[in-house]
Design a protein around this motif. Sequence first.
Motif, short mmCIF file in Angstrom:
data_model
loop_
_atom_site.label_atom_id
_atom_site.label_comp_id
_atom_site.label_asym_id
_atom_site.label_seq_id
_atom_site.Cartn_x
_atom_site.Cartn_y
_atom_site.Cartn_z
N TRP A 134 0.84 -1.20 0.00
CA TRP A 134 0.00 0.00 0.00
C TRP A 134 0.88 1.25 0.00
O TRP A 134 0.66 2.19 -0.77
N ALA A 135 1.90 1.27 0.87
CA ALA A 135 2.81 2.42 0.94
C ALA A 135 3.53 2.61 -0.39
O ALA A 135 3.68 3.74 -0.87
N ALA A 136 3.97 1.52 -1.00
CA ALA A 136 4.65 1.61 -2.29
C ALA A 136 3.73 2.18 -3.35
O ALA A 136 4.15 2.99 -4.18
N MET A 137 2.46 1.78 -3.33
CA MET A 137 1.49 2.29 -4.30
C MET A 137 1.30 3.80 -4.12
O MET A 137 1.35 4.56 -5.09
N ILE A 138 1.10 4.24 -2.89
CA ILE A 138 0.90 5.66 -2.61
C ILE A 138 2.13 6.47 -3.02
O ILE A 138 2.03 7.50 -3.69
N LEU A 139 3.31 6.00 -2.62
CA LEU A 139 4.54 6.70 -2.98
C LEU A 139 4.75 6.72 -4.50
O LEU A 139 5.14 7.75 -5.06
N SER A 140 4.47 5.61 -5.15
CA SER A 140 4.65 5.53 -6.60
C SER A 140 3.76 6.53 -7.32
O SER A 140 4.21 7.23 -8.23
N HIS A 141 2.51 6.61 -6.89
CA HIS A 141 1.59 7.56 -7.53
C HIS A 141 2.05 9.01 -7.31
O HIS A 141 1.96 9.84 -8.22
N GLN A 142 2.55 9.29 -6.13
CA GLN A 142 3.04 10.64 -5.85
C GLN A 142 4.26 10.97 -6.71
O GLN A 142 4.37 12.07 -7.25
N VAL A 143 5.15 10.02 -6.86
CA VAL A 143 6.34 10.24 -7.68
C VAL A 143 5.94 10.44 -9.15
O VAL A 143 6.49 11.31 -9.84
N ILE A 144 4.97 9.68 -9.62
CA ILE A 144 4.48 9.86 -11.00
C ILE A 144 3.97 11.29 -11.18
O ILE A 144 4.31 11.96 -12.16
N LYS A 145 3.16 11.76 -10.24
CA LYS A 145 2.64 13.13 -10.32
C LYS A 145 3.79 14.14 -10.39
O LYS A 145 3.78 15.05 -11.21
N GLN A 146 4.75 13.96 -9.50
CA GLN A 146 5.86 14.91 -9.46
C GLN A 146 6.69 14.87 -10.74
O GLN A 146 7.09 15.92 -11.25
N ILE A 147 6.93 13.70 -11.28
CA ILE A 147 7.72 13.60 -12.52
C ILE A 147 6.98 14.25 -13.68
O ILE A 147 7.58 14.94 -14.50
N LEU A 148 5.66 14.04 -13.75
CA LEU A 148 4.91 14.64 -14.85
C LEU A 148 4.87 16.17 -14.73
O LEU A 148 4.83 16.87 -15.74
N GLU A 149 4.91 16.68 -13.50
CA GLU A 149 4.93 18.13 -13.30
C GLU A 149 6.33 18.71 -13.47
O GLU A 149 6.48 19.83 -13.95
N GLU A 150 7.34 17.95 -13.07
CA GLU A 150 8.72 18.43 -13.12
C GLU A 150 9.63 17.36 -13.74
O GLU A 150 10.41 16.72 -13.02
N PRO A 151 9.54 17.15 -15.03
CA PRO A 151 10.30 16.07 -15.66
C PRO A 151 11.82 16.17 -15.47
O PRO A 151 12.51 15.16 -15.48
N GLU A 152 12.30 17.37 -15.28
CA GLU A 152 13.74 17.55 -15.09
C GLU A 152 14.23 16.93 -13.77
O GLU A 152 15.42 16.70 -13.59
N ARG A 153 13.31 16.65 -12.85
CA ARG A 153 13.68 16.04 -11.55
C ARG A 153 13.50 14.53 -11.55
O ARG A 153 13.62 13.88 -10.52
N ASP A 155 15.22 11.79 -12.40
CA ASP A 155 16.24 10.91 -11.83
C ASP A 155 16.31 11.02 -10.31
O ASP A 155 16.43 10.02 -9.61
N VAL A 156 16.23 12.24 -9.81
CA VAL A 156 16.26 12.46 -8.36
C VAL A 156 15.05 11.80 -7.70
O VAL A 156 15.18 11.13 -6.67
N LEU A 157 13.88 11.99 -8.29
CA LEU A 157 12.66 11.42 -7.71
C LEU A 157 12.67 9.89 -7.75
O LEU A 157 12.27 9.25 -6.77
N ILE A 158 13.15 9.32 -8.83
CA ILE A 158 13.24 7.86 -8.92
C ILE A 158 14.22 7.33 -7.87
O ILE A 158 13.96 6.32 -7.20
#
Length: 174
Positions: A134-153, A155-158
């Motif tokens: 569950w935690a991995a799912m929530i974190l993964s979705h948040q990271v996807i949102k952040q990457i789509l908003e800030e693609p330049e970040r 590698d750092v987000l991954i």
Amino acid sequence: MVSTTFRNLNSEKRERINQALLTEFSKRPLAEAEVAPIVKQAGIARGAFYKYFDDLRDAYRYIYGVAMGSIHVEINEEVNDHTFRPQFYVDQVVAFVDNVGASQYRDLVKMHLRRNESLVDEHFDDSKLSGRQWAAMILSHQVIKQILEEPERRDVLISRLLEVLNLLARKENA
């Protein structure tokens, strides 16, 4: 619910409607979307729209479902065997982001995450997930949102996602 009449349309007409839905919902949030531009672009009567869909929310759910079916990679194997492999989740996030970026649905997904996610009832049964899953799912979705908003970040987000998921995996072994 999308009508049987819509599902039975010839593929050319259905595709015109899909493109019109995609255009409208990629440009405007659901709360501001209108039927008029959809029917005009699709070349259908307003009454036909309501014959195919209950309302704009129904049409939105339909086209977003089409997008997710085209983009999303299944993760059932990880959920069903209750394993927890951090790299698996990272690979899923990378694949999703890459698939979104290469698809015609990129702007729709971005709009969904920015403005529409809370407006659409998505009932995902997470009761079969372990706490770590569950935690991995929530974190993964948040990271996807952040990457789509800030693609330049990206590698750092991954890297941060992998770091946190590895911490969760260690907790399991402790």
